[in-house]
Write an enzyme that holds these catalytic residues in place. Structure first.
Site, mmCIF file in Angstrom:
data_model
loop_
_atom_site.group_PDB
_atom_site.id
_atom_site.type_symbol
_atom_site.label_atom_id
_atom_site.label_comp_id
_atom_site.label_asym_id
_atom_site.label_seq_id
_atom_site.Cartn_x
_atom_site.Cartn_y
_atom_site.Cartn_z
ATOM 1 N N LYS A 104 22.756 6.271 -11.687
ATOM 2 C CA LYS A 104 23.556 6.614 -12.850
ATOM 3 C C LYS A 104 25.032 6.541 -12.512
ATOM 4 O O LYS A 104 25.415 7.084 -11.476
ATOM 5 C CB LYS A 104 23.191 8.038 -13.294
ATOM 6 C CG LYS A 104 23.958 8.549 -14.469
ATOM 7 C CD LYS A 104 23.611 9.985 -14.714
ATOM 8 C CE LYS A 104 24.496 10.506 -15.814
ATOM 9 N NZ LYS A 104 24.353 11.926 -15.991
ATOM 10 N N LYS B 205 23.911 9.549 -8.268
ATOM 11 C CA LYS B 205 24.753 9.789 -9.443
ATOM 12 C C LYS B 205 26.208 9.749 -9.015
ATOM 13 O O LYS B 205 26.637 10.511 -8.141
ATOM 14 C CB LYS B 205 24.408 11.137 -10.069
ATOM 15 C CG LYS B 205 25.292 11.476 -11.262
ATOM 16 C CD LYS B 205 24.834 12.731 -11.972
ATOM 17 C CE LYS B 205 25.778 13.070 -13.120
ATOM 18 N NZ LYS B 205 25.341 14.270 -13.844
HETATM 19 N N1 LIG Z 1 25.017 17.281 -15.334
HETATM 20 C C1 LIG Z 1 25.480 16.884 -16.543
HETATM 21 C C2 LIG Z 1 25.163 15.503 -16.988
HETATM 22 N N2 LIG Z 1 23.906 15.054 -17.235
HETATM 23 C C3 LIG Z 1 24.010 13.782 -17.766
HETATM 24 C C4 LIG Z 1 25.364 13.443 -17.828
HETATM 25 C C5 LIG Z 1 25.971 12.182 -18.353
HETATM 26 C C6 LIG Z 1 25.188 11.413 -19.357
HETATM 27 C C7 LIG Z 1 25.961 10.398 -20.134
HETATM 28 O O1 LIG Z 1 27.164 10.171 -19.925
HETATM 29 O O2 LIG Z 1 25.336 9.792 -21.010
HETATM 30 C C8 LIG Z 1 26.086 14.511 -17.317
HETATM 31 C C9 LIG Z 1 27.562 14.518 -17.271
HETATM 32 C C10 LIG Z 1 28.272 14.848 -16.041
HETATM 33 O O3 LIG Z 1 27.744 14.768 -14.933
HETATM 34 O O4 LIG Z 1 29.446 15.229 -16.180
#
Ligand SMILES: NCc1[nH]cc(CCC(=O)O)c1CC(=O)O
Length: 332
Positions: free
Chosen positions: A256, A202
């Site tokens: 991601k 991520k």
């Molecule tokens: N842990 C939070 C989380 N879980 C999924 C997303 C993002 C999902 C999206 O942008 O569609 C995020 C945001 C972040 O890490 O700030």
């Protein structure tokens, strides 16, 4: 593998493109309803929904409406739904205790979905950001995000979700050691069949902006997430993190965001051959929808093409806000 190809004119690759029938026969990758995981936003209240301004077509729903939406998704053949809670500043505390409350929004939604649509797999998000006063995925001490204390809290959060009936836990926090800690807690608490889809690679991405509006985190978040989410310049590190999470007991792994990171999807799939997913995140959704609304792109076509790209890159499935729209299209 080196394709053997005759030289022109014996080989005329266009022969295989001349009709829809031949193109269908030769097509290597396809998108099906089985590939979809639908992220949904749950909020407090009854029989209500509110639009997310920066994600046209996406709404936050109360728990009762979530149950209805899940049944609709199940009837469309979508295999999994992923719950994200919308939380106002009043639910946010320093100790993030709401994150493992058996009656928090996520856990209510899990139970409601299990009642209404028992066949759809329910996925959750494990990270402290919905309940943290400062919007971070981990505890902050002296301006730093602390790892090990956060992992203890994430374990409690995951156990509460498993007890509520979650099928797939999705740790999205990027702390070190959380997959192993969650896995061993699940084993010792009798949840050995609960699966973990690790947000293994991520990235610290600016494509999450609209999501942070959707869950109420934008107002709370101070600073950025660069000390725990990955640097967008890194590729080999993604493979190390995937390998580590698999060794710690992840059943599935995720990359991601999605579209800007298809090279990572391909390398993960080729290196490990495990169930691999991509998250087509909020910013990717927003930019496609915005261009479509302006008439600059054909919304339906770019939606399908963007999702097929994930299959071609080796993904087994995609988390996408387009899930129900795509399923309806594929089912007709
Ligand atoms: N842990 C939070 C989380 N879980 C999924 C997303 C993002 C999902 C999206 O942008 O569609 C995020 C945001 C972040 O890490 O700030």
């Amino acid at each position: 593998m080196k394709p053997t190809i005759a030289s022109f004119p014996a080989a005329r690759p266009r022969r295989m493109r001349q009709s829809a029938a031949l193109r269908a026969l030769a097509r290597q990758n396809t998108l099906t309803v089985d590939d979809l995981i639908w992220p949904i936003f749950v909020m407090d209240g009854k029989d209500d929904e509110t639009p997310v301004a920066s994600m046209p077509g996406v709404v936050r729903r109360t728990v009762d409406r979530i149950a209805k939406a899940a049944l609709e998704a199940q009837n469309l053949g979508i295999p999994a739904i992923c719950i994200f809670p919308y939380t106002g500043l009043e639910a946010r505390t320093e100790d993030c205790a709401m994150a493992w409350d058996p009656d928090n929004l996520t856990n209510q939604a899990i139970r409601a979905i299990k009642d209404a649509a028992p066949e759809i797999a329910v996925m959750t998000d494990i990270a402290l950001d919905p309940y943290n006063i400062n919007g971070h995925d981990g505890f902050v001490e002296n301006g730093k995000i602390v790892n090990d204390r956060t992992v203890e809290a994430l374990v409690k959060m995951g156990l509460a979700q498993a007890a509520a009936g979650a099928d797939i836990l999705g740790p999205s926090d990027m702390m070190d050691g959380r997959i192993g800690a969650i896995r061993s807690a699940l084993e010792s608490e009798g949840h050995q069949d609960v699966t973990i889809l690790s947000y293994a690679a991520k990235y610290a991405s600016s494509f999450y902006g609209p999501f942070r509006d959707a869950v109420g985190a934008s107002a709370a978040l101070t600073g950025d997430k660069k000390t725990y989410q990955m640097d967008p310049g890194n590729a080999d590190e993604a493979l190390r993190l995937v390998e580590r999470d698999l060794q710690e007991g992840a059943d599935m792994v995720m990359v991601k965001p999605g579209m800007p990171y298809l090279d990572i999807c391909r390398r993960v799939k080729d290196s490990f051959g495990v169930p691999t997913y991509a998250y087509q995140v909020s910013g990717e959704y927003a930019m496609l929808q915005a261009a479509a609304q302006n008439g600059w792109l054909d919304g339906e076509k770019v939606m399908m093409e963007s999702l097929l790209g994930f299959k071609r890159a080796g993904c087994d499935g995609i988390l996408t806000y387009f899930a129900t729209t795509v399923a309806r299209l594929l089912n007709t």
